[in-house]
Design a protein around this motif. Structure first.
Motif, short mmCIF file in Angstrom:
data_model
loop_
_atom_site.label_atom_id
_atom_site.label_comp_id
_atom_site.label_asym_id
_atom_site.label_seq_id
_atom_site.Cartn_x
_atom_site.Cartn_y
_atom_site.Cartn_z
N LEU A 223 0.85 -1.11 -0.07
CA LEU A 223 -0.05 -0.04 -0.14
C LEU A 223 0.92 1.13 0.09
CD1 LEU A 223 -2.93 -1.02 2.46
CD2 LEU A 223 -2.93 -0.63 -0.03
N LYS A 224 1.94 1.17 0.70
CA LYS A 224 2.80 2.32 0.71
C LYS A 224 3.48 2.66 -0.71
CE LYS A 224 6.14 2.19 3.74
NZ LYS A 224 7.31 2.00 4.53
N ASN A 225 3.80 1.51 -1.43
CA ASN A 225 4.29 1.60 -2.95
C ASN A 225 3.19 2.29 -3.71
OD1 ASN A 225 6.69 0.61 -2.11
ND2 ASN A 225 6.23 -1.41 -2.67
N ILE A 226 2.03 1.59 -3.48
CA ILE A 226 0.76 2.23 -4.50
C ILE A 226 0.67 3.65 -4.17
CG2 ILE A 226 -1.66 1.99 -4.69
CD1 ILE A 226 -1.43 -1.12 -4.16
N ALA A 227 0.72 4.10 -3.01
CA ALA A 227 0.49 5.32 -2.69
C ALA A 227 1.58 6.19 -3.20
CB ALA A 227 0.40 5.52 -1.00
N GLY A 228 2.96 5.73 -3.22
CA GLY A 228 3.87 6.51 -3.83
C GLY A 228 3.86 6.57 -5.18
N LEU A 229 3.24 5.64 -5.81
CA LEU A 229 3.14 5.66 -7.49
C LEU A 229 2.16 6.67 -7.61
CD1 LEU A 229 3.09 1.99 -8.64
CD2 LEU A 229 4.54 3.72 -9.48
N GLN A 230 0.93 6.53 -6.75
CA GLN A 230 -0.07 7.37 -7.07
C GLN A 230 0.20 9.08 -6.93
OE1 GLN A 230 -3.20 6.48 -8.14
NE2 GLN A 230 -3.79 8.23 -8.35
N LYS A 231 1.25 9.36 -6.22
CA LYS A 231 1.68 10.74 -6.11
C LYS A 231 2.39 11.11 -7.43
CE LYS A 231 2.62 10.62 -1.14
NZ LYS A 231 3.42 10.88 -0.25
N VAL A 232 3.01 10.18 -8.12
CA VAL A 232 3.62 10.49 -9.41
C VAL A 232 2.44 10.42 -10.39
CG1 VAL A 232 5.58 9.61 -11.23
CG2 VAL A 232 5.81 9.47 -8.54
N ILE A 233 1.51 9.56 -10.45
CA ILE A 233 0.64 9.34 -11.61
C ILE A 233 -0.40 10.73 -11.61
CG2 ILE A 233 -1.44 8.02 -12.14
CD1 ILE A 233 -0.16 5.60 -11.42
N VAL A 234 -0.70 11.21 -10.50
CA VAL A 234 -1.51 12.40 -10.54
C VAL A 234 -0.75 13.62 -11.52
CG1 VAL A 234 -2.71 14.11 -9.20
CG2 VAL A 234 -2.88 11.53 -8.50
N PRO A 235 0.22 13.61 -11.24
CA PRO A 235 0.84 14.94 -12.34
C PRO A 235 1.05 14.46 -13.65
CG PRO A 235 2.15 14.45 -10.44
CD PRO A 235 1.11 13.45 -10.04
N MET A 236 1.28 13.21 -13.77
CA MET A 236 1.37 12.53 -15.28
C MET A 236 0.01 12.63 -15.87
SD MET A 236 4.66 12.15 -15.79
CE MET A 236 4.36 11.49 -17.45
N GLN A 237 -0.87 12.34 -15.12
CA GLN A 237 -2.20 12.21 -15.83
C GLN A 237 -2.51 13.71 -16.22
OE1 GLN A 237 -5.32 10.54 -13.09
NE2 GLN A 237 -6.53 10.06 -15.00
N SER A 238 -2.25 14.79 -15.58
CA SER A 238 -2.75 16.02 -15.78
C SER A 238 -1.79 16.38 -17.21
CB SER A 238 -2.26 17.10 -14.72
OG SER A 238 -2.94 16.69 -13.70
N MET A 239 -0.52 15.90 -17.12
CA MET A 239 0.33 16.22 -18.14
C MET A 239 -0.07 15.51 -19.54
SD MET A 239 3.91 16.20 -16.46
CE MET A 239 4.96 16.35 -17.92
N TYR A 240 -0.77 14.16 -19.35
CA TYR A 240 -1.19 13.50 -20.41
C TYR A 240 -2.47 14.20 -21.10
CZ TYR A 240 -3.53 9.77 -22.59
OH TYR A 240 -4.28 8.80 -23.61
N LYS A 241 -3.35 14.52 -20.07
CA LYS A 241 -4.60 15.15 -20.85
C LYS A 241 -4.50 16.42 -21.28
CE LYS A 241 -7.82 13.53 -17.16
NZ LYS A 241 -8.40 13.66 -15.63
N ALA A 242 -3.19 17.08 -20.95
CA ALA A 242 -2.77 18.31 -21.84
C ALA A 242 -2.41 17.89 -23.13
CB ALA A 242 -1.85 19.13 -20.98
N VAL A 243 -1.75 16.94 -23.60
CA VAL A 243 -1.14 16.53 -24.60
C VAL A 243 -2.21 15.42 -25.51
CG1 VAL A 243 0.99 16.79 -24.19
CG2 VAL A 243 0.37 14.61 -23.89
#
Length: 162
Positions: free
Chosen positions: A64-84
């Motif tokens: 769960l700690k690993n998943i939470a860490g990944l989620q912290k990276v995915i959220v900004p990447m998702q915003s960047m993905y939506k922009a492009v």
């Protein structure tokens, strides 16, 4: 008038897409690992193996700690993905959507398995409490003082004759 993208912009968008898809796949794999741990934990609960359940809970916490860490990276990447996303090919969008759908499905399975395990643990704890209550009420020595706990007057002088 449509703006023509430079090769650097295209490369950047491809890199964002690849990184975002890679993070989603990594998170999907972590959730699969978590689901596997929960399924094994269910069998250990049924087997009444407290040590194994405890170790599974520790492993669960790490995942769960690993998943939470990944989620912290995915959220900004998702915003960047939506922009492009407008400039991403339909095939690439379909791949990302498939990974996102797989991830959502696995998350639902994890939630269901977690709820099932919690229910089993609650039942198990309830059974143990009932057993303890039964032991306490059926104990033949209940309410009686121990012979070792009674105060017995003993002498403190010893007479020795020679």
């Amino acid at each position: 008038m449509e703006k023509k993208l430079t090769q650097a912009e295209i490369d950047e968008r491809v890199a964002i897409l690849k990184r975002f898809r890679g993070l989603l796949e990594e998170q999907r794999n972590k959730f699969r690992e978590y689901l596997l741990v929960l399924e094994k934990q269910e069998s250990k609960i049924a087997d009444d193996d407290g040590e194994a359940v405890s170790s599974h809970a520790d492993l669960e916490a790490n995942i769960l700690k690993n998943i939470a860490g990944l989620q912290k990276v995915i959220v900004p990447m998702q915003s960047m993905y939506k922009a492009v996303a407008a400039d991403v090919s339909a095939e690439d969008k379909a791949e990302v959507l498939k990974v996102q759908n797989d991830l959502a499905q696995i998350q639902q399975q994890v939630l269901a398995q977690n709820e099932k395990n919690q229910h089993l643990l609650r039942e198990h704890i309830s059974q143990i409490r009932e057993q303890l209550d039964t032991l306490m009420t059926n104990n033949p020595y209940r309410g009686k003082r121990s012979v070792y706990a009674e105060k017995v007057h003993t002498g403190n002088l010893v007479a020795i004759e020679v």
